[in-house]
Design an enzyme around this catalytic site. Structure first.
Site, PDB file in Angstrom:
ATOM      1  CE  LYS B  80      31.364 -21.127 -41.915  1.00 30.88           C
ATOM      2  NZ  LYS B  80      31.688 -22.275 -41.043  1.00 30.88           N
ATOM      3  CB  SER B 155      35.458 -21.819 -40.419  1.00 32.73           C
ATOM      4  OG  SER B 155      34.270 -22.607 -40.427  1.00 32.73           O
ATOM      5  CB  SER B 179      33.508 -24.208 -37.929  1.00 32.40           C
ATOM      6  OG  SER B 179      34.774 -24.548 -38.424  1.00 32.40           O
TER       7      SER B 179
END
Lengths: 76, 466
Positions: B80, B155, B179
């Protein structure tokens, strides 16, 4: 008539809350556009409900410090 | 395609160790797949083919020389884009940090490199891991490989999409209110939020200090365990990590859960909120499957879901606001609208709200801890609905939602989202297993036994590479 009075009261309450939101934003140094303030205002009922939910009588053991530990530097 | 994209980490590791496939061959196959799919999936912010091939060649050389480092050696993975990578931009998917190039790797990245992993690139995220999907950022939002018109969840959106699409074999995400688990659920993979303090956050862009967790996302629970075993453990540079031994998680994967006690928290998904019927059925069927494997499943009651979620939201919004305060004052409109909307909610809470939330958090943590004295794991739903159309996700839906996932950020306990079936339309369903603090091994044990007993890991998104 009663319906109209309730609507007026609700409108006043909304206006007060809008002012509060604008004041809070200003106090913490934010410069928000009208649209941004409107958006933020949309979130108010949800945030208020969350805050209200957290308020209840609690034993003293429910101490906010209970979820933290000493910084490692202190424990050396 | 070569079929290599459907290998799990565990399978690929075995084949690399036995010298049946080369890390270079595997990396090239996945780079070609990324090239063919990325225009539709937007899972990556930045692909790093040169670095990937260099790392793969180095791994190949070592393996051929008989120096196999372990199950991550030569395995392609993604990060990420909030994990610092030395010399590679780390942007948080935001204009605010578009030109930010860290000098040092995050601790977790150092550990993956030391294990011989092959970094394929930096993955899409909701802006600074908060708020999305957004269409007003420098990069588009990731798309769901099961249906590209749908939301990945977030996320860690690119991490979910990339693993599900077979662009990487595993990825790291972060989890503050769900997330890792939200995109894992919507993309049909296994995502773990470890125990708070289990994995270092050094070099990871913060969102909410006391709720943030770093964790693995992979196709199976076994792969997830391999990744956690690689990154977990005390880090003197992260004061939130705890100096406790990291067990060999793979030893826990016996396939046997006879006699284990499972507490089904039904009211979180059928009572406190009403989830989509297919989601409810997925969890209920999951509970029955665990029972058929010999576990004892009892329904249990905790405080209402909203108590947990309210505490999480107040803490999250307040801490996130504090993290971004300076930039919010000086360059508010460099953030996307979605992030702005969510983060400004933090300005609506007072210091008293924050303290009350932390007090509530302590009480809720004790409550869940006591429940887990009686049960080996808890079971509940991960998300209330299957992946919605990406254009139908509204600003207000983010603050109106009461995410079940955030419950376990409030308490800090380990929670694994895993696929428990599909809707008739082919969208993944997900359930969550929750363990005692530091007992990720038990969560993996139950999850692995469930995966062995069900066919869900055989099904992959149908994606035509162009």
């Amino acid at each position: 008539m009663a319906k109209r009075t309730r609507a007026k009261k609700s409108e006043q309450a909304n206006l007060a809350t809008r002012d509060e939101v604008a004041a809070m934003a200003k106090r913490i140094g934010l410069k928000l556009t009208r649209k941004q303030l409107d958006n933020l205002y949309l979130a108010v009922p949800y945030m208020a409900a969350m805050s209200a939910r957290l308020r209840r009588p609690r034993p003293w053991e429910d101490d906010a410090a209970g979820i933290f530990t000493f910084p490692r530097e202190v424990l050396k | 395609m070569s079929g290599l994209e459907n290998l799990t980490i565990s399978e690929a590791a075995g084949r690399i160790k036995r010298k049946e496939i080369s890390p270079v061959e595997l990396t090239k196959a996945l780079l070609a797949r990324i090239e063919g799919l990325e225009k539709r999936l937007h899972a990556f912010i930045r692909v790093t083919p040169d670095q990937a091939l260099r790392a793969a060649r180095a791994a190949e050389k070592e393996v051929m020389a008989g120096r196999w480092r372990g199950p991550m050696h030569g395995i392609p993975y993604g990060l990420k884009d909030i994990f610092d990578t030395a010399g590679i931009p780390t942007t948080g998917h935001s204009k605010v940090a578009m030109t930010r190039v860290p000098k040092e790797d995050a601790t977790t990245v150092k550990r993956l490199k030391a294990a011989g992993g092959v970094l394929m690139g930096k993955l899409s995220t909701h802006e600074f891991a908060f708020g999305g999907p957004s269409f007003d950022l420098p990069w588009p939002p990731a798309r769901n490989p099961w249906d590209v018109s749908r939301f990945t969840g977030g996320s860690s959106s690119g991490s979910g999409a990339a693993v599900a699409a077979g662009l990487v074999l595993g990825a790291l995400g972060s989890d503050t209110g769900g997330s890792i688990r939200h995109p894992s659920a919507q993309c049909g993979i296994a995502g773990l939020k470890p125990t708070y303090g289990r994995v270092s956050k050094k070099g990871v862009l913060p969102l909410s200090f006391s709720l943030d967790n770093v964790g693995p996302m992979a196709w199976t629970a076994r792969d997830n365990a391999i990744l956690l075993g690689t990154i977990a453990g005390y880090d003197p540079e992260d004061p939130s990590t705890v100096d406790r031994p990291v067990p060999n998680y793979l030893r826990a994967l016996t396939g046997n859960i006879k006699g284990l006690k499972v507490g089904l928290v039904r009211h979180f998904y059928d009572g406190d909120i009403k989830v989509q019927e297919e989601v409810r059925q997925g969890v209920e069927t999951g509970a029955k499957t665990l029972a058929s494997l010999g576990a004892k499943v009892d329904e249990v009651r905790l405080s209402p879901l909203h108590d947990y979620t309210a505490a999480c939201w107040v803490i999250l919004a307040s801490e996130a606001y504090a993290v971004h305060e300076e930039n919010l004052r000086s360059r508010l409109y460099d953030y996307g609208a979605n992030f702005r909307f969510r983060i400004l909610c933090g300005s609506l809470f007072s210091a008293v709200d924050y303290v009350q939330a932390q007090r509530a958090r302590r009480a809720l943590t004790v409550e869940m801890g006591k429940m887990l004295e009686k049960y080996d794991v808890l079971l509940t739903a991960t998300v209330p609905v299957t992946a919605p159309k990406i254009r139908e996700v509204t600003l207000v839906s983010a603050v109106a939602a009461r995410p079940i996932t955030s419950t376990f950020n409030t308490t800090g306990f380990p929670a694994l989202a895993m696929c428990c079936g599909f809707t008739p339309a082919g969208l993944p369903l997900s359930m969550t297993l929750v363990g005692k603090p530091w007992d990720e091994a038990m969560v993996y044990r139950v999850a692995d036994a469930y995966e062995r007993a069900t066919p869900w890991r055989e099904r992959r998104p149908k994606l035509r590479v162009r």
